[in-house]
Design a protein around this motif. Structure first.
Motif, PDB file in Angstrom:
ATOM      1  N   GLN A  57      -0.645  -3.997   4.570  1.00 47.05           N
ATOM      2  CA  GLN A  57      -0.013  -3.690   5.848  1.00 47.05           C
ATOM      3  C   GLN A  57      -0.716  -2.558   6.589  1.00 47.05           C
ATOM      4  O   GLN A  57      -0.466  -2.351   7.781  1.00 47.05           O
ATOM      5  CB  GLN A  57       1.469  -3.327   5.632  1.00 47.05           C
ATOM      6  CG  GLN A  57       1.722  -1.909   5.138  1.00 47.05           C
ATOM      7  CD  GLN A  57       1.641  -1.753   3.632  1.00 47.05           C
ATOM      8  OE1 GLN A  57       1.108  -2.606   2.922  1.00 47.05           O
ATOM      9  NE2 GLN A  57       2.170  -0.636   3.125  1.00 47.05           N
ATOM     10  N   GLY A  58      -1.575  -1.833   5.914  1.00 49.73           N
ATOM     11  CA  GLY A  58      -2.277  -0.722   6.540  1.00 49.73           C
ATOM     12  C   GLY A  58      -1.614   0.614   6.237  1.00 49.73           C
ATOM     13  O   GLY A  58      -0.384   0.733   6.307  1.00 49.73           O
ATOM     14  N   HIS A  97      -7.583  -5.037   0.797  1.00 43.23           N
ATOM     15  CA  HIS A  97      -8.024  -6.427   0.934  1.00 43.23           C
ATOM     16  C   HIS A  97      -8.258  -6.995  -0.457  1.00 43.23           C
ATOM     17  O   HIS A  97      -8.933  -6.384  -1.285  1.00 43.23           O
ATOM     18  CB  HIS A  97      -9.319  -6.495   1.750  1.00 43.23           C
ATOM     19  CG  HIS A  97      -9.867  -7.865   1.920  1.00 43.23           C
ATOM     20  ND1 HIS A  97     -10.918  -8.341   1.161  1.00 43.23           N
ATOM     21  CD2 HIS A  97      -9.518  -8.876   2.751  1.00 43.23           C
ATOM     22  CE1 HIS A  97     -11.199  -9.583   1.535  1.00 43.23           C
ATOM     23  NE2 HIS A  97     -10.363  -9.926   2.508  1.00 43.23           N
ATOM     24  N   TYR A 119      -6.874  -0.383   5.177  1.00 40.77           N
ATOM     25  CA  TYR A 119      -6.300  -1.667   4.783  1.00 40.77           C
ATOM     26  C   TYR A 119      -6.826  -2.092   3.420  1.00 40.77           C
ATOM     27  O   TYR A 119      -8.042  -2.092   3.175  1.00 40.77           O
ATOM     28  CB  TYR A 119      -6.647  -2.748   5.798  1.00 40.77           C
ATOM     29  CG  TYR A 119      -6.053  -2.546   7.167  1.00 40.77           C
ATOM     30  CD1 TYR A 119      -6.748  -1.850   8.151  1.00 40.77           C
ATOM     31  CD2 TYR A 119      -4.802  -3.051   7.477  1.00 40.77           C
ATOM     32  CE1 TYR A 119      -6.218  -1.666   9.418  1.00 40.77           C
ATOM     33  CE2 TYR A 119      -4.254  -2.873   8.744  1.00 40.77           C
ATOM     34  CZ  TYR A 119      -4.965  -2.185   9.701  1.00 40.77           C
ATOM     35  OH  TYR A 119      -4.425  -2.009  10.948  1.00 40.77           O
ATOM     36  N   GLU A 153       0.824  -1.193   0.000  1.00 34.08           N
ATOM     37  CA  GLU A 153       0.000   0.000   0.000  1.00 34.08           C
ATOM     38  C   GLU A 153       0.868   1.257   0.000  1.00 34.08           C
ATOM     39  O   GLU A 153       1.994   1.245   0.505  1.00 34.08           O
ATOM     40  CB  GLU A 153      -0.893   0.033   1.243  1.00 34.08           C
ATOM     41  CG  GLU A 153      -1.843  -1.142   1.381  1.00 34.08           C
ATOM     42  CD  GLU A 153      -2.682  -1.020   2.629  1.00 34.08           C
ATOM     43  OE1 GLU A 153      -3.111  -2.057   3.167  1.00 34.08           O
ATOM     44  OE2 GLU A 153      -2.899   0.129   3.085  1.00 34.08           O
ATOM     45  N   ARG A 156     -12.936  -2.822  12.526  1.00 34.94           N
ATOM     46  CA  ARG A 156     -12.634  -2.613  11.114  1.00 34.94           C
ATOM     47  C   ARG A 156     -13.950  -2.628  10.327  1.00 34.94           C
ATOM     48  O   ARG A 156     -14.820  -3.455  10.571  1.00 34.94           O
ATOM     49  CB  ARG A 156     -11.704  -3.708  10.610  1.00 34.94           C
ATOM     50  CG  ARG A 156     -11.109  -3.443   9.241  1.00 34.94           C
ATOM     51  CD  ARG A 156     -10.043  -4.475   8.902  1.00 34.94           C
ATOM     52  NE  ARG A 156      -8.914  -4.418   9.825  1.00 34.94           N
ATOM     53  CZ  ARG A 156      -7.785  -5.102   9.646  1.00 34.94           C
ATOM     54  NH1 ARG A 156      -7.642  -5.884   8.592  1.00 34.94           N
ATOM     55  NH2 ARG A 156      -6.807  -5.015  10.532  1.00 34.94           N
ATOM     56  N   TRP A 189      -4.400  -9.387   3.189  1.00 36.40           N
ATOM     57  CA  TRP A 189      -4.537  -8.008   3.660  1.00 36.40           C
ATOM     58  C   TRP A 189      -3.233  -7.238   3.445  1.00 36.40           C
ATOM     59  O   TRP A 189      -2.137  -7.806   3.565  1.00 36.40           O
ATOM     60  CB  TRP A 189      -4.866  -7.985   5.153  1.00 36.40           C
ATOM     61  CG  TRP A 189      -6.238  -8.478   5.480  1.00 36.40           C
ATOM     62  CD1 TRP A 189      -6.600  -9.764   5.777  1.00 36.40           C
ATOM     63  CD2 TRP A 189      -7.441  -7.701   5.543  1.00 36.40           C
ATOM     64  NE1 TRP A 189      -7.958  -9.822   6.025  1.00 36.40           N
ATOM     65  CE2 TRP A 189      -8.497  -8.564   5.889  1.00 36.40           C
ATOM     66  CE3 TRP A 189      -7.734  -6.348   5.350  1.00 36.40           C
ATOM     67  CZ2 TRP A 189      -9.814  -8.141   6.036  1.00 36.40           C
ATOM     68  CZ3 TRP A 189      -9.037  -5.920   5.500  1.00 36.40           C
ATOM     69  CH2 TRP A 189     -10.062  -6.803   5.836  1.00 36.40           C
TER      70      TRP A 189
END
Length: 117
Positions: free
Chosen positions: A109-110, A96, A94, A6, A45, A107
Motif C-alpha cells: 500500500q506504500g 513489491h 512500496y 507494510e 517510481r 504491490w
C-alpha cells in the motif's frame, strides 16, 4: 491471491535510521523475488533494492552502503534497513513481491518516509 502489509514508515531527522517491513499473506505457494521501490513527489517510481528467494540482492547504485534489504522466508517478510537518511530519501516506499509459478506481482500500500529536521 497474495496481500502485502507494510509497516515502519514515518518522520526521521537527517542522519537517522528507519526499518521498513512488508509481510505477505494469502494463498502463497512460494515467493520469488521481494523488493522495495520508492516514488518521490513529482518523480517516477524507482527501484530501491530486491532480494531473491536464494538471498541474492541488487541495489540502486546510489543507495549502496546505506540501505540493506533482507528477508525472513519463514515469515514471508522482507525488510529494508535505511541508515544515514537524507532529505532526498523522502518518498513513498512500496513493497513489491513476485510469487507463484506464473511469477505474478503484487504491490504494497506504500509507506511514506519523510526525512526532515
Amino acid at each position: 491471491q497474495v496481500q502485502l502489509v507494510e509497516s515502519g514508515g514515518g518522520l526521521v531527522q537527517p542522519g537517522g535510521s528507519l526499518r521498513l517491513s512488508c509481510a505477505a499473506s494469502g494463498n502463497i505457494i512460494y515467493i520469488n523475488a521481494m523488493g522495495w521501490y520508492r516514488q518521490a513527489p513529482g518523480k517516477e517510481r524507482e527501484l530501491v533494492a530486491v532480494i531473491t528467494s536464494g538471498g541474492s540482492t541488487n541495489y540502486a547504485d546510489s543507495l549502496k552502503g546505506r540501505f540493506t534489504i533482507s528477508r525472513d522466508n519463514a515469515k514471508n517478510t522482507v525488510y529494508l534497513q535505511m541508515n544515514s537518511l537524507k532529505p532526498e530519501d523522502t518518498a513513498v516506499y512500496y513493497c513489491h513481491v513476485r510469487w507463484g509459478v506464473q511469477n505474478r506481482e503484487v504491490w504494497g500500500q506504500g509507506s511514506p518516509v519523510t526525512v526532515s529536521s
